[in-house]
Design an enzyme around this catalytic site. Structure first.
Site, PDB file in Angstrom:
ATOM      1  N   LEU A 121      11.213   1.630   6.959  1.00  0.00           N
ATOM      2  CA  LEU A 121      10.567   2.092   5.729  1.00  0.00           C
ATOM      3  C   LEU A 121      11.287   3.347   5.234  1.00  0.00           C
ATOM      4  O   LEU A 121      11.527   4.264   6.032  1.00  0.00           O
ATOM      5  CB  LEU A 121       9.091   2.421   6.012  1.00  0.00           C
ATOM      6  CG  LEU A 121       8.301   2.708   4.753  1.00  0.00           C
ATOM      7  CD1 LEU A 121       7.958   1.405   4.028  1.00  0.00           C
ATOM      8  CD2 LEU A 121       7.032   3.477   5.050  1.00  0.00           C
ATOM      9  N   ARG A 132      -7.338 -20.853  -1.102  1.00  0.00           N
ATOM     10  CA  ARG A 132      -6.345 -20.591  -0.055  1.00  0.00           C
ATOM     11  C   ARG A 132      -5.166 -21.551  -0.127  1.00  0.00           C
ATOM     12  O   ARG A 132      -5.323 -22.766   0.024  1.00  0.00           O
ATOM     13  CB  ARG A 132      -6.982 -20.673   1.334  1.00  0.00           C
ATOM     14  CG  ARG A 132      -6.015 -20.226   2.411  1.00  0.00           C
ATOM     15  CD  ARG A 132      -6.573 -20.341   3.825  1.00  0.00           C
ATOM     16  NE  ARG A 132      -5.580 -19.897   4.792  1.00  0.00           N
ATOM     17  CZ  ARG A 132      -4.515 -20.625   5.162  1.00  0.00           C
ATOM     18  NH1 ARG A 132      -4.338 -21.832   4.696  1.00  0.00           N
ATOM     19  NH2 ARG A 132      -3.633 -20.141   6.013  1.00  0.00           N
ATOM     20  N   HIS A 175      -0.674 -21.003   0.511  1.00  0.00           N
ATOM     21  CA  HIS A 175       0.390 -20.004   0.692  1.00  0.00           C
ATOM     22  C   HIS A 175       1.084 -19.678  -0.626  1.00  0.00           C
ATOM     23  O   HIS A 175       1.433 -18.539  -0.899  1.00  0.00           O
ATOM     24  CB  HIS A 175       1.442 -20.502   1.697  1.00  0.00           C
ATOM     25  CG  HIS A 175       0.981 -20.488   3.111  1.00  0.00           C
ATOM     26  ND1 HIS A 175      -0.143 -21.154   3.549  1.00  0.00           N
ATOM     27  CD2 HIS A 175       1.499 -19.880   4.204  1.00  0.00           C
ATOM     28  CE1 HIS A 175      -0.298 -20.958   4.850  1.00  0.00           C
ATOM     29  NE2 HIS A 175       0.686 -20.188   5.272  1.00  0.00           N
ATOM     30  N   GLU A 186      12.939   2.802  13.726  1.00  0.00           N
ATOM     31  CA  GLU A 186      11.957   3.814  13.332  1.00  0.00           C
ATOM     32  C   GLU A 186      10.811   3.763  14.324  1.00  0.00           C
ATOM     33  O   GLU A 186      10.907   3.092  15.360  1.00  0.00           O
ATOM     34  CB  GLU A 186      11.458   3.556  11.901  1.00  0.00           C
ATOM     35  CG  GLU A 186      10.805   2.188  11.710  1.00  0.00           C
ATOM     36  CD  GLU A 186      10.250   1.959  10.311  1.00  0.00           C
ATOM     37  OE1 GLU A 186       9.993   2.912   9.579  1.00  0.00           O
ATOM     38  OE2 GLU A 186      10.070   0.773   9.966  1.00  0.00           O
ATOM     39  N   LYS A 244       6.434  -1.641   2.021  1.00  0.00           N
ATOM     40  CA  LYS A 244       5.211  -1.113   2.647  1.00  0.00           C
ATOM     41  C   LYS A 244       4.093  -2.128   2.397  1.00  0.00           C
ATOM     42  O   LYS A 244       3.287  -1.969   1.484  1.00  0.00           O
ATOM     43  CB  LYS A 244       4.902   0.277   2.073  1.00  0.00           C
ATOM     44  CG  LYS A 244       4.018   1.123   2.971  1.00  0.00           C
ATOM     45  CD  LYS A 244       4.092   2.583   2.580  1.00  0.00           C
ATOM     46  CE  LYS A 244       3.081   3.452   3.289  1.00  0.00           C
ATOM     47  NZ  LYS A 244       3.275   3.578   4.729  1.00  0.00           N
ATOM     48  N   ARG A 290       8.338   4.185  -4.586  1.00  0.00           N
ATOM     49  CA  ARG A 290       8.370   3.289  -3.426  1.00  0.00           C
ATOM     50  C   ARG A 290       7.355   2.157  -3.603  1.00  0.00           C
ATOM     51  O   ARG A 290       7.611   1.011  -3.208  1.00  0.00           O
ATOM     52  CB  ARG A 290       8.091   4.065  -2.132  1.00  0.00           C
ATOM     53  CG  ARG A 290       8.233   3.175  -0.894  1.00  0.00           C
ATOM     54  CD  ARG A 290       8.171   3.967   0.400  1.00  0.00           C
ATOM     55  NE  ARG A 290       6.867   4.566   0.599  1.00  0.00           N
ATOM     56  CZ  ARG A 290       6.576   5.391   1.605  1.00  0.00           C
ATOM     57  NH1 ARG A 290       7.498   5.708   2.491  1.00  0.00           N
ATOM     58  NH2 ARG A 290       5.372   5.903   1.728  1.00  0.00           N
ATOM     59  N   TYR A 309       0.836  -1.208   0.000  1.00  0.00           N
ATOM     60  CA  TYR A 309       0.000   0.000   0.000  1.00  0.00           C
ATOM     61  C   TYR A 309       0.862   1.244   0.000  1.00  0.00           C
ATOM     62  O   TYR A 309       2.088   1.174   0.155  1.00  0.00           O
ATOM     63  CB  TYR A 309      -0.961  -0.005   1.200  1.00  0.00           C
ATOM     64  CG  TYR A 309      -0.312   0.301   2.538  1.00  0.00           C
ATOM     65  CD1 TYR A 309       0.537  -0.612   3.159  1.00  0.00           C
ATOM     66  CD2 TYR A 309      -0.537   1.519   3.174  1.00  0.00           C
ATOM     67  CE1 TYR A 309       1.129  -0.329   4.379  1.00  0.00           C
ATOM     68  CE2 TYR A 309       0.057   1.814   4.401  1.00  0.00           C
ATOM     69  CZ  TYR A 309       0.888   0.888   4.994  1.00  0.00           C
ATOM     70  OH  TYR A 309       1.482   1.179   6.189  1.00  0.00           O
TER      71      TYR A 309
HETATM   72  N1  PMP Z   1       7.772   4.006   8.933  1.00  0.00           N
HETATM   73  C1  PMP Z   1       6.616   3.349   9.020  1.00  0.00           C
HETATM   74  C2  PMP Z   1       6.599   1.992   9.674  1.00  0.00           C
HETATM   75  C3  PMP Z   1       5.428   3.906   8.503  1.00  0.00           C
HETATM   76  O1  PMP Z   1       4.274   3.229   8.564  1.00  0.00           O
HETATM   77  C4  PMP Z   1       5.488   5.189   7.896  1.00  0.00           C
HETATM   78  C5  PMP Z   1       4.281   5.824   7.256  1.00  0.00           C
HETATM   79  N2  PMP Z   1       3.125   5.797   7.958  1.00  0.00           N
HETATM   80  C6  PMP Z   1       6.708   5.863   7.869  1.00  0.00           C
HETATM   81  C7  PMP Z   1       7.846   5.230   8.378  1.00  0.00           C
HETATM   82  C8  PMP Z   1       6.836   7.243   7.263  1.00  0.00           C
HETATM   83  O2  PMP Z   1       6.772   7.191   5.851  1.00  0.00           O
HETATM   84  P1  PMP Z   1       6.240   8.415   4.998  1.00  0.00           P
HETATM   85  O3  PMP Z   1       7.059   9.607   5.394  1.00  0.00           O
HETATM   86  O4  PMP Z   1       6.473   8.021   3.592  1.00  0.00           O
HETATM   87  O5  PMP Z   1       4.782   8.600   5.352  1.00  0.00           O
END
Ligand code: PMP
Length: 286
Positions: free
Chosen positions: A202, A99, A101, A178, A146, A51, A32
C-alpha cells in the site's frame, strides 16, 4: 454519541443499516480510507483522497463524490465528533445487488463515513518499541489498492497477536513488502531504507511523510528492494501508519533489532514527526 454518514444521511451509528445483499458484505467489494485528524484538522486529506481515487479506479467503481463534496462531508463528521483527535474511516462499496460475482448493470454505491477516537502510540511504546514477527506475504497482487477485502491481512495480523507481538512483517520472494497494516522502514549504517512503491504494498501516506522528513532532517535514504537477510541485519526497523505514526520495532522473530531499544535515527524521526504534526495542527501544512 457520534454521528455517522450513510448514503446521504447523518445519523447515530446504532441507527445506520445496510442491506444484507450489499456487495461489501457479500464479496468485500469495496475500498476504504483512514484519515488521521489532529485537533480537528485532517492530516494530508488530499493525499488520502488521491489514494481513494486510485483504489476506486483499481476496482472500476466511479467516485461517488467530488473532492469538494468529500471535504464538506468529512468536515461535518469531524466537527460533530466528540474527540479533538480522530481517525476518520470512510468506505465505499459497489452497493446492494442480487448475488452475482459480475458487476450489477446499474450501481448505487454505499458510502459510509465515521469518526473514532484516535489512539496514537503510548509513551511506553515510544520509549521501548514493539515486537514483530515475519511471515510469508500470501496476499493477492493488488496490495496497492486499499480494499475492504482484508481477510489475508486479518489472518496475517492475527499471527502476531497469537505470538504476543504488535505486527506481522511480510516477506515475498525473499524481499520485504510491508506490514499487515503498516509500511516498514529499516536503517543500516545510518542510511534509511524503504521498499519502492509497487503493486506489492500500500502506498502509505505516512511512508511519504517519513521519507520527506528523512530528507529534511538531512538523513541519507534509499528506496530500493530490501532482502529478508538485510532486514534481519538491520540496525533499526520502524513501522509507519496513520494511527501508529512512526513506531520502532525492537524485536524481530524473538531476536533484538540492533541493541533491542529504539535507535538514534528513530528518535530523531519521531521528534521530527511530532513537530510536523504540530505544524499541521497550527494550520501551517495540510
Ligand atoms: N500497509 C497496509 C497494509 C495498511 O493497512 C496501512 C494502513 N493501515 C499502511 C500500509 C499504512 O498506510 P498509511 O500510512 O496511509 O496509514
Amino acid at each position: 454519541m457520534s454521528i455517522v454518514y450513510l448514503n446521504g444521511e447523518f445519523l447515530p451509528i446504532e441507527e445506520a443499516r445496510i442491506p444484507v445483499l450489499d456487495r461489501g458484505f457479500i464479496f468485500g467489494d469495496g475500498v476504504y480510507e483512514v484519515i488521521p485528524v489532529y485537533d480537528r484538522r485532517p492530516f494530508r486529506l488530499h493525499h488520502h483522497l488521491d489514494r481513494l481515487r486510485h483504489s476506486l479506479d483499481g476496482i472500476r467503481l466511479a467516485n461517488p463524490l467530488s473532492t469538494a463534496e468529500w471535504e464538506t462531508l468529512i468536515g461535518r463528521i469531524v466537527a460533530e465528533a466528540e474527540w479533538e483527535d480522530q481517525g476518520v474511516y470512510l468506505q465505499i462499496t459497489r452497493g446492494p445487488a442480487p448475488r452475482d460475482h459480475a458487476f450489477p448493470k446499474t450501481v448505487t454505491p454505499t458510502v459510509f463515513v465515521m469518526a473514532t477516537a484516535l489512539t496514537t502510540p503510548s509513551a511506553e511504546i515510544v520509549t521501548h518499541g514493539v515486537a514483530a514477527i515475519t511471515a510469508a506475504d500470501n496476499r493477492w497482487l493488488h496490495c496497492d489498492l486499499k480494499t475492504t477485502s482484508l481477510l489475508a491481512n486479518v489472518l496475517l495480523r492475527q499471527l502476531s497477536v497469537d505470538a504476543g507481538c504488535a505486527e506481522t512483517i511480510l516477506i515475498r520472494d525473499g524481499c520485504l513488502s510491508e506490514g499487515s497494516a503498516s509500511n516498514i522502514f529499516m536503517v543500516k549504517d545510518g542510511v534509511v531504507l524503504a521498499p519502492p512503491k509497487s503493486n506489492l504494498m500500500l502506498p502509505g501516506i505516512t511512508y511519504d511523510v517519513v521519507l520527506e522528513l528523512a530528507s529534511s532532517e538531512g538523513l541519507a535514504s534509499a528506496v530500493r528492494p530490501i532482502t529478508d537477510a538485510e532486514l534481519r541485519a538491520a540496525d533499526e526497523i520502524w513501522l509507519t501508519s496513520s494511527t501508529k505514526e512512526i513506531t520502532a520495532v525492537t524485536t524481530l522473530d524473538g531476536k533484538p533489532v540492533g541493541n533491542g531499544q529504539p535507535g538514534p535515527i528513530f528518535k530523531r524521526m519521531h521528534a521530527a514527526y511530532q513537530t510536523y504534526k504540530h505544524q499541521v495542527m497550527r494550520g501551517k501544512n495540510d
